[in-house]
Write a protein that holds these residues in place. Structure first.
Motif, short mmCIF file in Angstrom:
data_model
loop_
_atom_site.label_atom_id
_atom_site.label_comp_id
_atom_site.label_asym_id
_atom_site.label_seq_id
_atom_site.Cartn_x
_atom_site.Cartn_y
_atom_site.Cartn_z
N MET A 98 78.35 49.18 41.37
CA MET A 98 78.37 47.86 41.97
C MET A 98 77.94 47.96 43.44
O MET A 98 78.24 48.92 44.12
N ASN A 99 77.31 46.92 43.89
CA ASN A 99 76.88 46.91 45.28
C ASN A 99 77.90 46.16 46.14
O ASN A 99 78.76 45.44 45.64
N ALA A 100 77.78 46.34 47.42
CA ALA A 100 78.75 45.77 48.36
C ALA A 100 78.79 44.24 48.35
O ALA A 100 79.87 43.67 48.39
N PRO A 101 77.65 43.54 48.29
CA PRO A 101 77.75 42.08 48.27
C PRO A 101 78.49 41.53 47.04
O PRO A 101 79.11 40.49 47.10
N ALA A 102 78.44 42.23 45.94
CA ALA A 102 79.15 41.77 44.74
C ALA A 102 80.65 42.00 44.86
O ALA A 102 81.44 41.28 44.25
#
Length: 72
Positions: free
Chosen positions: A1-5
């Motif tokens: 998962m990426n940080a904005p999510a």
């Protein structure tokens, strides 16, 4: 998962912690023997609890997407 999510989930978790801390602080604060109603409302613990609740609710609304965070 990426940080904005993960950021909305982070906001929701932190906001729930702030709300719980604010509510608990109202119930756990030390009370004087003869406190007037004004002294119950205007003291450091109650004001800190209200600020915690305000930031917790604002963060919760941001985490759920009701308020959008500004993009820089």
């Amino acid at each position: 998962m990426n940080a904005p999510a993960l950021f909305p989930r982070f906001l929701v978790i932190c906001s729930v912690i702030l709300i719980i801390a604010g509510v608990a602080q109202v119930f756990v604060r030390p009370r004087g023997e003869r406190e007037t109603p004004l002294q119950k409302i205007v003291n450091r613990a109650t004001i800190t609890a209200l600020v915690s609740l305000a930031f917790g609710i604002a963060g919760l609304l941001c985490g759920f997407g009701v308020f959008k965070l500004p993009r820089f």
